[in-house]
Scaffold this motif. Sequence first.
Motif, PDB file in Angstrom:
ATOM      1  N   ALA A  75       0.841  -1.188   0.000  1.00 39.54           N
ATOM      2  CA  ALA A  75       0.000   0.000   0.000  1.00 39.54           C
ATOM      3  C   ALA A  75       0.882   1.246   0.000  1.00 39.54           C
ATOM      4  O   ALA A  75       0.627   2.206  -0.724  1.00 39.54           O
ATOM      5  CB  ALA A  75      -0.916  -0.010   1.221  1.00 39.54           C
ATOM      6  N   ASP A  76       1.921   1.217   0.830  1.00 39.05           N
ATOM      7  CA  ASP A  76       2.791   2.387   0.965  1.00 39.05           C
ATOM      8  C   ASP A  76       4.255   1.941   0.977  1.00 39.05           C
ATOM      9  O   ASP A  76       4.736   1.380   1.962  1.00 39.05           O
ATOM     10  CB  ASP A  76       2.457   3.122   2.267  1.00 39.05           C
ATOM     11  CG  ASP A  76       3.363   4.324   2.487  1.00 39.05           C
ATOM     12  OD1 ASP A  76       4.181   4.639   1.592  1.00 39.05           O
ATOM     13  OD2 ASP A  76       3.249   4.942   3.555  1.00 39.05           O
ATOM     14  N   LYS A  78       6.868   3.515   1.366  1.00 39.17           N
ATOM     15  CA  LYS A  78       7.732   4.195   2.334  1.00 39.17           C
ATOM     16  C   LYS A  78       7.528   3.690   3.764  1.00 39.17           C
ATOM     17  O   LYS A  78       8.327   3.966   4.651  1.00 39.17           O
ATOM     18  CB  LYS A  78       7.497   5.703   2.281  1.00 39.17           C
ATOM     19  CG  LYS A  78       8.092   6.304   1.016  1.00 39.17           C
ATOM     20  CD  LYS A  78       7.836   7.787   0.912  1.00 39.17           C
ATOM     21  CE  LYS A  78       8.381   8.322  -0.407  1.00 39.17           C
ATOM     22  NZ  LYS A  78       7.667   9.517  -0.856  1.00 39.17           N
ATOM     23  N   ALA A  79       6.438   2.959   3.986  1.00 38.36           N
ATOM     24  CA  ALA A  79       6.150   2.458   5.330  1.00 38.36           C
ATOM     25  C   ALA A  79       7.084   1.305   5.664  1.00 38.36           C
ATOM     26  O   ALA A  79       7.435   0.514   4.789  1.00 38.36           O
ATOM     27  CB  ALA A  79       4.702   1.993   5.405  1.00 38.36           C
ATOM     28  N   LYS A 120       1.765   0.004  -6.540  1.00 43.52           N
ATOM     29  CA  LYS A 120       3.039   0.236  -5.866  1.00 43.52           C
ATOM     30  C   LYS A 120       3.600  -1.086  -5.346  1.00 43.52           C
ATOM     31  O   LYS A 120       2.863  -1.909  -4.799  1.00 43.52           O
ATOM     32  CB  LYS A 120       2.831   1.220  -4.714  1.00 43.52           C
ATOM     33  CG  LYS A 120       2.532   2.606  -5.235  1.00 43.52           C
ATOM     34  CD  LYS A 120       2.074   3.551  -4.169  1.00 43.52           C
ATOM     35  CE  LYS A 120       1.793   4.913  -4.805  1.00 43.52           C
ATOM     36  NZ  LYS A 120       1.083   5.803  -3.892  1.00 43.52           N
ATOM     37  N   PRO A 138      11.571   0.939  -3.655  1.00 42.75           N
ATOM     38  CA  PRO A 138      10.230   1.052  -4.205  1.00 42.75           C
ATOM     39  C   PRO A 138      10.248   0.804  -5.706  1.00 42.75           C
ATOM     40  O   PRO A 138      11.256   1.074  -6.366  1.00 42.75           O
ATOM     41  CB  PRO A 138       9.833   2.510  -3.895  1.00 42.75           C
ATOM     42  CG  PRO A 138      11.106   3.237  -3.684  1.00 42.75           C
ATOM     43  CD  PRO A 138      12.137   2.230  -3.253  1.00 42.75           C
ATOM     44  N   GLU A 140       7.404   1.061  -9.135  1.00 41.72           N
ATOM     45  CA  GLU A 140       6.068   1.516  -9.497  1.00 41.72           C
ATOM     46  C   GLU A 140       5.668   0.968 -10.862  1.00 41.72           C
ATOM     47  O   GLU A 140       6.482   0.937 -11.791  1.00 41.72           O
ATOM     48  CB  GLU A 140       6.054   3.051  -9.537  1.00 41.72           C
ATOM     49  CG  GLU A 140       4.680   3.632  -9.769  1.00 41.72           C
ATOM     50  CD  GLU A 140       4.707   5.143  -9.877  1.00 41.72           C
ATOM     51  OE1 GLU A 140       3.734   5.769  -9.431  1.00 41.72           O
ATOM     52  OE2 GLU A 140       5.705   5.700 -10.392  1.00 41.72           O
TER      53      GLU A 140
END
Length: 143
Positions: A75-76, A78-79, A120, A138, A140
């Motif tokens: 979902a994220d 960066k988390a 993502k 990450p 994309e």
Amino acid sequence: MRTLILATVVLTAALPGRGWTADGPTVVAVKVTGEQHETMTLEPNPPSVKAGRITFRVENAANTESHEMIVARVADPKAPQPYDEAKKRVIESKLQALGEVSKILPGQTKALTLALKPGKYLLVCNHTGHYKAGMVAPFEVTN
Ligand SMILES: [Cu+2]
């Protein structure tokens, strides 16, 4: 020279032979590297591609350390991911992993082709300690 020839043979052997379209899948070159007790890196190039069949060609540039690459939808990006401090590994059962290139020996290149939807993703090496040493990037997939 001999090393160069061997590396070429490994690369060719690692390419998937089935399901190859005329245009071929989009190729992402991933460089993984780093030795024990040093900074480790995992770098996809490019870090963003269009949806469809994507071949990750993962090169381990380390001298002595084996690495791997897991492709996980997140979902994220960066988390921080769910992590087991004792085992020094991301908890894989809590990852939405779609595929993995496992045990890439030093100097070796291995490939993985996946059909990926827009979204993502994270690319992770989850050998003991490697995630926290920097082996996470990450990724994309766009429309
Ligand atoms: Cu690693």
